[in-house]
Scaffold this active site. Structure first.
Site, PDB file in Angstrom:
ATOM      1  CE  LYS A 194      -0.111  -5.345  -6.762  1.00  0.00           C
ATOM      2  NZ  LYS A 194       1.070  -6.222  -6.891  1.00  0.00           N
ATOM      3  NE  ARG A 204       3.494  -2.192 -12.388  1.00  0.00           N
ATOM      4  CZ  ARG A 204       2.048  -1.918 -12.904  1.00  0.00           C
ATOM      5  NH1 ARG A 204       1.896  -1.354 -13.842  1.00  0.00           N
ATOM      6  NH2 ARG A 204       1.120  -2.540 -12.210  1.00  0.00           N
ATOM      7  CE  LYS A 216       1.613  -6.020 -13.287  1.00  0.00           C
ATOM      8  NZ  LYS A 216       2.621  -6.272 -12.175  1.00  0.00           N
ATOM      9  CD  GLU A 232     -10.416 -10.635  -4.282  1.00  0.00           C
ATOM     10  OE1 GLU A 232      -9.801 -11.439  -3.847  1.00  0.00           O
ATOM     11  OE2 GLU A 232     -10.644 -10.363  -5.616  1.00  0.00           O
ATOM     12  CE  LYS A 247       1.543  -2.951  -4.023  1.00  0.00           C
ATOM     13  NZ  LYS A 247       2.172  -4.098  -4.533  1.00  0.00           N
ATOM     14  CB  SER A 273       7.166   2.492  -5.658  1.00  0.00           C
ATOM     15  OG  SER A 273       6.284   2.153  -6.551  1.00  0.00           O
ATOM     16  CE1 TYR A 312       9.873  -0.106  -1.438  1.00  0.00           C
ATOM     17  CE2 TYR A 312       7.866   1.252  -1.682  1.00  0.00           C
ATOM     18  CZ  TYR A 312       8.491   0.219  -1.985  1.00  0.00           C
ATOM     19  OH  TYR A 312       8.270  -0.600  -2.748  1.00  0.00           O
TER      20      TYR A 312
HETATM   21  C1  PBG Z   1       4.248  -7.196  -8.294  1.00  0.00           C
HETATM   22  C2  PBG Z   1       3.954  -6.047  -6.913  1.00  0.00           C
HETATM   23  C3  PBG Z   1       4.101  -4.894  -7.292  1.00  0.00           C
HETATM   24  C4  PBG Z   1       4.329  -4.108  -5.943  1.00  0.00           C
HETATM   25  C5  PBG Z   1       4.568  -4.993  -5.291  1.00  0.00           C
HETATM   26  N1  PBG Z   1       4.529  -6.287  -5.857  1.00  0.00           N
HETATM   27  C6  PBG Z   1       3.910  -3.828  -8.561  1.00  0.00           C
HETATM   28  C7  PBG Z   1       2.739  -4.573  -9.477  1.00  0.00           C
HETATM   29  O1  PBG Z   1       1.699  -5.095  -9.127  1.00  0.00           O
HETATM   30  O2  PBG Z   1       2.906  -4.058 -10.532  1.00  0.00           O
HETATM   31  C8  PBG Z   1       4.300  -2.658  -6.085  1.00  0.00           C
HETATM   32  C9  PBG Z   1       5.020  -1.936  -4.983  1.00  0.00           C
HETATM   33  C10 PBG Z   1       5.215  -0.655  -4.852  1.00  0.00           C
HETATM   34  O3  PBG Z   1       4.740   0.110  -5.953  1.00  0.00           O
HETATM   35  O4  PBG Z   1       5.871  -0.136  -3.932  1.00  0.00           O
HETATM   36  N2  PBG Z   1       3.604  -8.220  -7.938  1.00  0.00           N
END
Ligand code: PBG
Length: 323
Positions: A194, A204, A216, A232, A247, A273, A312
């Site tokens: 990720k 968010r 992050k 990982e 992701k 998203s 989505y």
């Molecule tokens: C948080 C989490 C995130 C997403 C899924 N779980 C955001 C982040 O890590 O800040 C993002 C999903 C998306 O953008 O559709 N643990």
């Protein structure tokens, strides 16, 4: 010219003969946002998505099943007053996610696969996936809370626990915690690679979960790195993950391919998203043909090696595929 590749493309019937990648609703996991109210709250930066109340959630899940999509993943928008520095609400058995899980299970039985997100950001007053102390994200203390969150979700009926937090050692700790609590049948889908991505912006907004300070980057991976994913992958395999995820998806097709070749486990990819928002925005302007770009993007993610796609667009794509 004796060799003419175009002969194999000359009609849909012939193209269909040797099409290498299949896309169907059985590959989709449909992410749904929930909140504690009963109204439907549209998300401005994700046109077509809303924060659902319980009724809206049940309706959306029922529609997904009818569309041939058998899995959903829940993301809670938690009231500000319930957010704390240690995210205790994450393992409240009467909390929003456990209540939704019980209602979904009661309504749909085992037919609907219920996935849950494990991470503290929706519950954290700091907006981070872990516990923050003096501006640092604590690893081992966070993992202890994540185990409680995972067990709480399993007790409420989750089929697949999906840790998205990127803390070290969490997969093994969650596996042990689930097994000790009698949930050895509950699966773990690990967010293995990720990335610290700007494509999570609209998500968010949806959860009002943006970090209150910093970013992050000390836990999510550097977008410049691919080799780092091998470490990982090895750890998640050793620690007992059942499914590995990359992701975001489209900007990281190389990582999906790398992971496909590095493991025998099923691979998931999350079309996040921001990927959704980009296509929606361009289509709304009339700049892109929405149906074609949605199906092309999802097909590309499958072609790169993903078995499963979190998207989505799940219901919309299922409708396009029905024709
Ligand atoms: C948080 C989490 C995130 C997403 C899924 N779980 C955001 C982040 O890590 O800040 C993002 C999903 C998306 O953008 O559709 N643990």
């Amino acid at each position: 010219m004796r060799i003419r590749p175009r002969r194999n493309r000359k009609s849909e019937g012939i193209r269909r003969f040797h099409r290498e990648t299949h896309l169907g609703p059985e590959h989709f996991v449909y992410p749904l946002f929930v909140h504690a109210g009963s109204d439907e709250q549209p998300i401005a930066s994700m046109p077509g998505c809303s924060r659902h109340g319980l009724d809206g959630l049940l309706k959306e899940a029922e529609g997904a099943l009818k569309d041939g999509i058998s899995a959903i993943v829940l993301f809670p928008a938690v009231e500000e007053a319930l957010k704390t520095s240690h995210g205790e609400e994450a393992y409240n058995p009467e909390g929003l996610v456990p209540a939704c899980l019980r209602a979904l299970r009661e309504r749909f039985g085992p037919e609907l696969t219920l996935c849950t997100d494990v991470a503290l950001d929706p519950y954290s007053s700091d907006g981070h996936d872990g516990i923050v102390k003096d501006g640092r994200i604590l690893n081992d203390e966070t993992v202890e809370v994540l185990v409680k969150q995972a067990v709480c979700q399993a007790e409420a009926g989750a089929d697949i626990i999906a840790p998205s937090d990127m803390m070290d050692g969490r997969i093994g700790a969650i596996r042990d915690g689930l097994d000790e609590a009698g949930h050895s049948e509950v699966s773990i889908l690990s967010y293995t690679a990720k990335y610290a991505s700007a494509f999570y912006g609209p998500f968010r907004d949806a959860l009002d979960s943006a970090p209150k300070f910093g970013d992050k980057k000390t836990y999510q991976m550097d977008p410049a790195n691919a080799r780092e994913a091998y470490r990982e992958i090895a750890l998640d395999e050793e620690e007992g993950a059942d499914i590995l995820m990359v992701k975001p998806a489209l900007p990281y097709l190389d990582v999906i391919r790398l992971m496909r070749e590095a493991t025998e486990l099923p691979i998931a990819a999350y079309q996040v998203s921001g990927e959704y928002a980009m296509l929606k925005a361009a289509a709304a302007q009339g700049w892109l043909d929405e149906e074609r770009v949605v199906l092309e993007s999802l097909t590309a993610i499958r072609r790169a090696g993903a078995d499963i796609i979190f998207t989505y667009f799940a219901r919309q794509a299922a409708a396009y595929l029905r024709g």
